[in-house]
Design an enzyme around this catalytic site. Structure first.
Site, mmCIF file in Angstrom:
data_model
loop_
_atom_site.group_PDB
_atom_site.id
_atom_site.type_symbol
_atom_site.label_atom_id
_atom_site.label_comp_id
_atom_site.label_asym_id
_atom_site.label_seq_id
_atom_site.Cartn_x
_atom_site.Cartn_y
_atom_site.Cartn_z
ATOM 1 N N LYS A 314 -21.133 -50.378 32.318
ATOM 2 C CA LYS A 314 -20.850 -49.438 30.962
ATOM 3 C C LYS A 314 -20.060 -48.274 31.120
ATOM 4 O O LYS A 314 -19.049 -47.902 30.809
ATOM 5 C CB LYS A 314 -21.899 -49.534 30.186
ATOM 6 C CG LYS A 314 -21.485 -49.152 28.646
ATOM 7 C CD LYS A 314 -22.666 -48.915 27.835
ATOM 8 C CE LYS A 314 -23.231 -47.352 28.248
ATOM 9 N NZ LYS A 314 -24.283 -46.817 27.153
ATOM 10 N N ASP A 332 -21.978 -51.731 24.727
ATOM 11 C CA ASP A 332 -22.945 -51.179 24.393
ATOM 12 C C ASP A 332 -23.925 -51.897 23.461
ATOM 13 O O ASP A 332 -23.658 -53.043 23.099
ATOM 14 C CB ASP A 332 -22.835 -49.688 24.158
ATOM 15 C CG ASP A 332 -22.071 -49.893 22.620
ATOM 16 O OD1 ASP A 332 -21.574 -50.835 22.230
ATOM 17 O OD2 ASP A 332 -21.607 -48.631 22.146
#
Length: 447
Positions: A314, A332
């Site tokens: 991420k 997320d």
């Protein structure tokens, strides 16, 4: 003592048995013992009869009579059963008429006693019956009292039961309403893969029109600042990170400066973001790695970025997509939640979600798609209570109805620029329609 035989006195003075004469003197002449019953003695007295000796002549002196009576009494006390048969009663012999009268009196007394017993029994029977009757009456009174009490109590109990039932029903309804979603979307027909892809791309276009100003909500001026800010954003808001990084970058603007910092000093600077010890350890490690392995520069490849301490896919996609222009999908919390609500994926794992979404959209859309979806998740499609009634893409959403569907109520759930509130960046882009976030208030000095 004189040897003269004791003579019984006339009627009422008592008789002396012939077998007991020896106790007071000699036997009178002409008498025989009791052994010869039915034989007459020479004097003409049949044996077995109790001879009566009558007094003749003048009375004897009082002293002799007293002595004789005392001897008779002593002798009478020691009689045996054999002596009783031959003894002469102390009481004078009664005539036949008197005996009959005494017998009749005895019979009369017995009859009277029996009658008295019968009367008592008869008197007791009514008393027992009366007791039974009284007991029945008392029991009847108690039963009547209980019934009356029960009648009075029954309405009260029914009222209390109704009240309790109503209260329980209300509480149950409240609990159910609190637990269950407000409304659920109507059941949709099974959707083909092609139809889902078309719907997903249409959602992306709608979001692009809704958020033309979508951007990363972390303040940064270079790749290093974006990398550090992304590491700090874990388990906190972008607003808190943006309020913390100005002081941090003022002290250590480069990887070399940060790698040389005292750990305690670094922890103190990043304390507002939470988990400051673990984050300080990651920042010191990645700064030293950039200094030693990459010449103090942030690498532009995913394979290199994920080797740095505290950097995952991420964080790497955020840095590559926004600092280097390399497309990437940032999964997320917000992106993963909306991707499942939109029906793009059913996976929970971030990498699986990234792979599923990457198959739906062209690579050129990955970075901006991530910004648009995250923007929508933070402003409209909240985790606990989404504002379904104020969502522009509600007709395209399979999860419509999970949140508030009333338009007026849903408008109150909107956040940031859509809700008239400041954004998260202290230095937002020029095209951002909202207000910038306020800086962190300086700490209050201890008095």
């Amino acid at each position: 003592m004189s040897n003269t035989p004791v003579r019984a006195e006339e009627w009422g003075a008592g008789r002396v048995s012939t077998g007991r004469d020896s106790a007071v003197g000699e036997q009178p002449s002409g008498r025989t013992s009791n052994s010869g019953k039915g034989n007459k003695s020479p004097s003409g007295v049949t044996s077995g009869q109790k001879p009566v000796v009558r007094r003749t002549g003048a009375s004897r002196p009082a002293a002799q009579d007293t002595t004789a009576q005392t001897s008779v009494k002593k002798t009478s006390v020691g009689r045996t059963s054999a002596g009783k048969k031959a003894a002469v009663n102390d009481t004078p012999e009664q005539p036949p008429a008197a005996t009959k009268a005494a017998a009749q009196k005895a019979v009369t007394k017995k009859a009277a006693a029996q009658k008295a017993v019968a009367k008592k029994a008869t008197a007791k029977k009514p008393t027992a019956a009366a007791e039974k009757t009284t007991a029945k009456k008392t029991a009847a009174k108690k039963t009547a009292a209980k019934k009356a009490t029960a009648k009075k109590t029954a309405p009260a109990k029914k009222t209390a039961a109704k009240t309790t039932a109503k209260t329980a029903a209300k509480a149950s309804a409240k609990t159910t309403a609190a637990k269950a979603p407000a409304k659920k979307a109507p059941a949709r027909k099974p959707e083909s893969r092609v139809a889902m892809v078309r719907r997903a791309r249409r959602i992306n276009r709608e979001l692009a029109e809704l958020y033309p100003y979508a951007h990363p909500e972390l303040d940064f001026t270079n790749p290093f600042e974006l990398l550090v800010a992304t590491v700090l954003s874990a388990q906190t808001t972008d607003l808190r990170v943006n309020q913390t990084t100005p002081r941090l970058f003022a002290v250590c603007p480069t990887p070399e400066d940060m790698a040389a910092m005292d750990p305690e000093r670094l922890e103190e600077l990043i304390r507002p973001t939470g988990f400051f010890r673990a984050k300080a350890k990651s920042l010191l490690g990645l700064s030293a790695a950039l200094r030693d392995r990459f010449g103090g520069e942030v690498p532009g490849r995913l394979e290199d970025l994920v080797t740095l301490p505290g950097v995952g896919r991420k964080t790497a996609n955020v840095v590559l997509g926004n600092a280097f222009g390399v497309p990437g999908i940032t999964v997320d919390t917000h992106f993963g939640r909306l991707a499942r609500r939109f029906g793009w994926t059913t996976a929970e794992d971030a990498e699986k979600v990234e792979a599923d979404v990457a198959e739906i959209f062209p690579k050129s859309e990955w970075t901006m798609l991530s910004h648009r979806v995250v923007f929508h998740g933070r402003r409209v499609c909240h985790s606990r209570k989404p504002a379904c009634g104020a969502c522009p893409i509600a007709p395209l959403c399979p999860a419509y109805g999970e949140g508030e569907t009333d338009p007026e109520k849903a408008k109150k759930l909107l956040k940031y620029e859509l809700g008239g509130q400041p954004g998260q960046r202290l230095k937002p882009p020029a095209d951002y329609p909202g207000q910038p976030a306020p800086p962190m208030a300086p700490p209050v000095a201890a008095s």
